[in-house]
Scaffold this motif. Structure first.
Motif, PDB file in Angstrom:
ATOM      1  N   ARG B 216       0.832  -1.211   0.000  1.00  0.00           N
ATOM      2  CA  ARG B 216       0.000   0.000   0.000  1.00  0.00           C
ATOM      3  C   ARG B 216       0.865   1.258   0.000  1.00  0.00           C
ATOM      4  NH1 ARG B 216      -4.030  -1.100   4.837  1.00  0.00           N
ATOM      5  NH2 ARG B 216      -2.278  -2.257   5.688  1.00  0.00           N
ATOM      6  N   VAL B 217       1.915   1.200  -0.792  1.00  0.00           N
ATOM      7  CA  VAL B 217       2.767   2.373  -0.916  1.00  0.00           C
ATOM      8  C   VAL B 217       2.024   3.407  -1.752  1.00  0.00           C
ATOM      9  CG1 VAL B 217       4.896   3.247  -1.946  1.00  0.00           C
ATOM     10  CG2 VAL B 217       4.906   1.067  -0.745  1.00  0.00           C
ATOM     11  N   PRO B 218       1.825   4.599  -1.207  1.00  0.00           N
ATOM     12  CA  PRO B 218       1.075   5.604  -1.953  1.00  0.00           C
ATOM     13  C   PRO B 218       1.779   5.963  -3.255  1.00  0.00           C
ATOM     14  CG  PRO B 218       2.064   6.553   0.022  1.00  0.00           C
ATOM     15  CD  PRO B 218       2.303   5.082   0.093  1.00  0.00           C
ATOM     16  N   ALA B 219       0.992   6.386  -4.244  1.00  0.00           N
ATOM     17  CA  ALA B 219       1.527   6.673  -5.573  1.00  0.00           C
ATOM     18  C   ALA B 219       2.723   7.610  -5.521  1.00  0.00           C
ATOM     19  CB  ALA B 219       0.429   7.263  -6.457  1.00  0.00           C
ATOM     20  N   ALA B 220       2.650   8.585  -4.644  1.00  0.00           N
ATOM     21  CA  ALA B 220       3.724   9.584  -4.589  1.00  0.00           C
ATOM     22  C   ALA B 220       5.062   8.988  -4.204  1.00  0.00           C
ATOM     23  CB  ALA B 220       3.358  10.676  -3.591  1.00  0.00           C
ATOM     24  N   LEU B 221       5.032   7.831  -3.528  1.00  0.00           N
ATOM     25  CA  LEU B 221       6.293   7.237  -3.092  1.00  0.00           C
ATOM     26  C   LEU B 221       6.836   6.221  -4.074  1.00  0.00           C
ATOM     27  CD1 LEU B 221       6.079   6.527   0.698  1.00  0.00           C
ATOM     28  CD2 LEU B 221       7.624   8.025  -0.509  1.00  0.00           C
ATOM     29  N   GLN B 222       6.044   5.867  -5.081  1.00  0.00           N
ATOM     30  CA  GLN B 222       6.509   4.810  -5.980  1.00  0.00           C
ATOM     31  C   GLN B 222       7.644   5.284  -6.848  1.00  0.00           C
ATOM     32  OE1 GLN B 222       3.385   2.886  -8.008  1.00  0.00           O
ATOM     33  NE2 GLN B 222       2.277   2.442  -6.124  1.00  0.00           N
ATOM     34  N   ALA B 223       7.536   6.499  -7.341  1.00  0.00           N
ATOM     35  CA  ALA B 223       8.611   6.997  -8.201  1.00  0.00           C
ATOM     36  C   ALA B 223       9.949   7.008  -7.476  1.00  0.00           C
ATOM     37  CB  ALA B 223       8.264   8.387  -8.730  1.00  0.00           C
ATOM     38  N   PRO B 224      10.011   7.484  -6.217  1.00  0.00           N
ATOM     39  CA  PRO B 224      11.306   7.439  -5.533  1.00  0.00           C
ATOM     40  C   PRO B 224      11.856   6.022  -5.416  1.00  0.00           C
ATOM     41  CG  PRO B 224       9.819   8.868  -4.346  1.00  0.00           C
ATOM     42  CD  PRO B 224       9.026   8.250  -5.449  1.00  0.00           C
ATOM     43  N   LEU B 225      11.002   5.048  -5.106  1.00  0.00           N
ATOM     44  CA  LEU B 225      11.524   3.684  -4.968  1.00  0.00           C
ATOM     45  C   LEU B 225      11.973   3.137  -6.312  1.00  0.00           C
ATOM     46  CD1 LEU B 225       9.067   2.214  -2.331  1.00  0.00           C
ATOM     47  CD2 LEU B 225      11.465   2.795  -2.034  1.00  0.00           C
TER      48      LEU B 225
END
Lengths: 365, 518
Positions: B216-225
């Motif tokens: 449940r990683v929010p969309a905003a955090l996916q790009a950094p990962l």
């Protein structure tokens, strides 16, 4: 760079006879040296020559604390003999040399009590025969050294303890420059504030730094009292600390150091907290209730994402117990809630079942 | 120098790229007669670093020469355009790399550099923060005080990627729920190999899907990962199997050499410096080096002596040798082709290189990632490629790297989108990066070079090399050094030295050196 993560090739497991003989000789030599030193000391031969033998011995075995005592005897005696040439700074030179010696030893043995102790003695002794500025300079140098040691190992409690001691000395020296009649001593406050900042820095580098959290907790009540802080300032600090710890708990509920500090903050709120340890001095039971409720609320939220963290359940039960002390009713949670948290503790930490049984009884659930 | 004609060798190494140079290093104590040649007038091959003048000359000749590079052009904006007041320093003040790479802390290359003792001739610098570009990132805008700006995880449209627990703790942008989700993922990745059941079913799914469904990683955090994977493919094409080990490598490397960073680079030219040091070692061990000498085509032919092989050089010289080592056309792994650009900027871009942690070394570089879809899409692209263009990666090098003078910096940009469109994408990324850094005067480009690197692997008649010829597959165009290159070097080394007790790249110091302590 000091370490490259390269495994060093292990020393050959098979020791040759040669190596064994060499070691036996080393042991003999060491025993002879100990004999020699002890004999000379018994004969009260407090000379530079014996000092050199003592140095060799201590370099091999700094944990042999009696020898450090002997060293101090020798140094004391040497410092009293009139200087053979020049001004009477021969004594200080001896002490400074010892600072050098212990410095290199400390790097090899950062957790040896006797080395820290000896440095302490050197500085206190040096202070007696010198002026305020020089003394200040020496102790400041010491603070820098401690800083470097903590950089190398931020959880070396010897270093933390020594740091508190050194800061206290610097406070003392600074204060002696100021009239004792002043209620609020600005230099002491300055030291406490900078030490407080230092713990912030260490925590930001590593949240698991138990010593840093501990030091922080010790400084806060002192700082508030030296600042002569009013109720508003105190309440503000308390709220800021609670915010800090709640961010930390939310980041890593699995870290014990963080919970430790949380417990500390809760203890300052508790009605049983002694006056000199409180942060806010004007808390009513109603205030306390509100704090406990707030804490329980956000900690409960964490359960949405982490169901297997025992600290959370323990934290909730502690808060529940505190809450019950200041309020008869159980509006914030039910007995059933408490039972379910306890069951989780029993599940997650079965080794401590005795303790949970105890807790169950104490809480009457 | 005397002619090479009719000389006999044990090993002839063709090309001074990184792999060949590491082989030369590995053979430097073997007592073998080694001839190491390169048709260029400089060392390093595709891993070389050149001064500006040399780079310009290289650009002019690129299409006639190598199969590795193509489509090169240099742009020097007019002085009046760059209102920065800065101008290019002398050409020799620069040392720009064709293939800049990050070296993760646990890379076996570092271990070999230590065991072979050449590490002493190299200075390593820390790679700093990773940033992700997002047009949705609301501008931090306000004139923040310097201290909060330091710790700020936002810079214009750029978001700093948290690299561990303490970063997550201090982040001002993420809410508690996001922090918890991120931490949960970080805990998982620390031991992901032992929990295959958690990701087995998502193996071939896009990594972003795995993050959403499992954590449940929010969309905003996916790009950094995703940014941490340095994947050249678009978001939909980056699979979980691909991403997990790479994210793990990044996070596990942090702190190995010091707080706050996990990768390093060699000063004075990155891998090209490693090449120099390796070749120097081989020369000290008796190897002969000749630049400006290439093999003619076909160069290899049989010789009367069945143990040897005859080589024909471009000038007509004939030499014989037991072994020939060269680089083939086969691509080892990773993207086969990249569009690259190198831009010299009139500012140190210090805001992209904030200090890493208390008492950590200053970072000498930063990584800025522009994920798929973050740069404005033209309608034509949407039709052709679906919604996704591949990402752009920009490595920002400060003058600390020794590759440009103080007060300036270098942007190394790359994307797997080919051709002119790739160049346009790079250009947009560079512009977006420079406008995120709010400085006065605004940073401007002083010089830039663009080229395509690698080739379409469509023509892949990978012929079996003749006897006595050992071929390296082309090194990976991955932005992080790929350790499998060392496996290839070791294989070739083993073939040449045969069975024996020598260990690969383990040497004693040639002369006794002082205490190891620093």
């Amino acid at each position: 760079m000091a370490s490259h993560g390269v495994p060093r090739t292990a020393a050959a497991a098979v020791r040759s006879e040669e190596a064994r003989q060499k070691e036996l000789h080393q042991i003999e030599a060491y025993k002879e040296l100990v004999e020699l030193v002890n004999t000379k000391i018994a004969e009260r031969q407090y000379t530079l020559e014996v000092l050199a033998s003592v140095t060799t011995l201590l370099n091999q075995n700094p944990e042999y604390y009696t020898i450090w005592n002997h060293r101090r005897r020798i140094l004391g005696a040497l410092m009293q003999t009139p200087a053979t040439k020049g001004e009477g700074s021969g004594g200080e030179d001896l002490l400074l040399d010892d600072l050098q010696l212990t410095f290199s030893l400390l790097r090899k043995y950062p957790k040896c009590y006797w080395i820290w102790n000896h440095r302490n003695w050197i500085l206190r002794t040096a202070e007696k025969s010198t002026d305020l500025d020089r003394a200040h300079h020496l102790w400041s140098g010491e603070l820098q050294l401690v800083g470097k040691m903590l950089q190398a190992d931020s959880r070396n409690f010897h270093a933390w303890d020594y740091r508190r001691f050194v800061v206290a000395q610097l406070e003392r020296l600074d204060s002696s420059r100021i009239s004792a009649s002043e209620q609020v001593d600005p230099t002491v406050v300055k030291w406490l504030e900078s030490e407080f900042e230092y713990t912030t820095k260490m925590i930001k580098t590593n949240l698991s730094n138990f010593s840093a959290w501990h030091n922080r907790g010790r400084i806060i009540p002192l700082l508030l009292s030296r600042q002569g802080a009013d109720d508003r300032t105190r309440r503000h600090l308390l709220d800021e600390e609670l915010k800090l710890i709640s961010t930390a708990i939310n980041t890593d509920p699995f870290d014990q150091s963080i919970w430790y500090y949380h417990q500390y903050l809760m203890s300052t709120i508790s009605p049983g907290c002694p006056q000199h340890r409180r942060i806010a001095l004007d808390l009513t039971n109603h205030d306390r209730q509100k704090y406990y409720e707030h804490e329980m609320e956000y900690i409960n939220e964490i359960l949405e994402d982490e169901t297997d963290c025992k600290w959370i359940y323990e934290g909730l039960l502690d808060l529940a117990a505190s809450y019950l002390e200041v309020d008869g009713g159980t509006k914030a949670f039910t007995t059933r809630d408490m039972r379910s948290w306890l069951e989780q503790l029993e599940r997650l930490d079965p080794l401590r079942c005795g303790r949970w049984r105890d807790l169950r009884q104490k809480l009457n659930i | 120098m005397e002619t090479l004609d009719k000389t006999k060798w044990d090993v002839v190494i063709v090309g001074t790229g990184l792999q060949q140079s590491l082989l030369a290093l590995a053979l430097s104590r073997s007592g073998k007669k080694i001839l190491h040649i390169d048709e260029n007038k400089y060392y390093g091959g595709a891993e070389a670093a050149l001064a500006l003048q040399e780079a310009e000359e290289w650009a002019q000749h690129v299409d006639t020469g190598s199969a590795t590079f193509s489509n090169a052009a240099v742009t020097t904006p007019e002085l009046s355009q760059s209102g920065s007041g800065q101008s290019l320093a002398s050409a020799r003040a620069y040392s720009i790399e064709f293939s800049p790479q990050l070296l993760y802390a646990r890379s076996s290359l570092l271990q070999y550099l230590v065991s072979s003792k050449v590490y002493r001739q190299l200075e390593f610098l820390a790679v700093g923060s990773f940033w992700v570009y997002s047009k949705d990132t609301s501008d931090a805008g306000d004139a923040s005080s310097p201290s909060t700006a330091e710790q700020s995880s936002r810079l214009g449209q750029l978001l700093k990627v948290p690299s561990g627990r303490e970063d997550v703790f201090q982040d001002q942008v993420l809410d508690f729920k996001a922090k918890r989700a991120l931490m949960k993922f970080l805990r998982f990745i620390a031991e992901y190999e032992e929990h295959t059941e958690e990701w087995e079913e998502h193996k071939e799914n896009p990594f972003s899907v795995f993050l959403t469904e499992k954590f449940r990683v929010p969309a905003a955090l996916q790009a950094p990962l995703l940014a941490l994977t340095l994947s050249p493919s678009g978001t939909a094409e980056t699979s979980t199997t691909y991403a997990l080990p790479r994210v793990a490598r990044h996070l596990r490397s942090i702190g190995v050499f010091g707080p706050g960073f996990g990768a390093v680079q060699a000063k004075w030219g990155g891998m090209s410096e490693v090449v120099q040091v390796a070749c120097r070692s081989c020369a000290v061990g008796g190897g002969v080096y000749v630049l400006g000498k290439g093999l003619s085509n076909p160069g290899v032919s049989a010789s009367e002596d069945s143990d040897m092989v005859t080589l024909r050089l471009k000038d007509g010289e004939t030499i014989s040798t037991k072994w020939v080592v060269e680089e083939g056309n086969e691509v080892s792994s990773g993207p086969s082709q990249l569009c690259r650009s190198i831009t010299v900027v009139s500012s140190p871009l210090a805001q992209l290189l904030p200090p890493l942690a208390e008492e950590a070394p200053s970072p000498a570089s930063a990584v800025v990632v522009f994920p798929s879809g973050s740069l404005p899409l033209r309608p034509e692209d949407a039709k052709e490629h679906g919604a996704e263009l591949p990402p752009v990666h920009i490595l920002v090098f400060s003058s600390d790297t020794g590759e440009c003078p103080a007060g300036q910096s270098i942007l190394y940009a790359s994307t797997s989108l080919p051709g002119d469109r790739g160049f346009q994408l790079l250009s947009m990324a560079v512009d977006a990066l420079l406008s995120s850094v709010k400085e006065s005067p605004s940073p401007a480009a002083l010089w830039s070079l663009r080229y395509e690197h690698g080739s379409d692997s469509s023509d892949d008649t990978v012929s079996q090399p003749p006897n006595h010829v050992l071929r390296f597959a082309r090194p990976s165009l991955d932005l992080a050094f790929d350790d499998s290159a060392l496996d290839r070097v070791k294989d070739v080394w083993q073939r040449i030295v045969g069975a024996g007790t020598d260990e690969f790249l383990v040497f004693e110091d040639r002369e006794p050196v002082g205490d190891e302590d620093e």
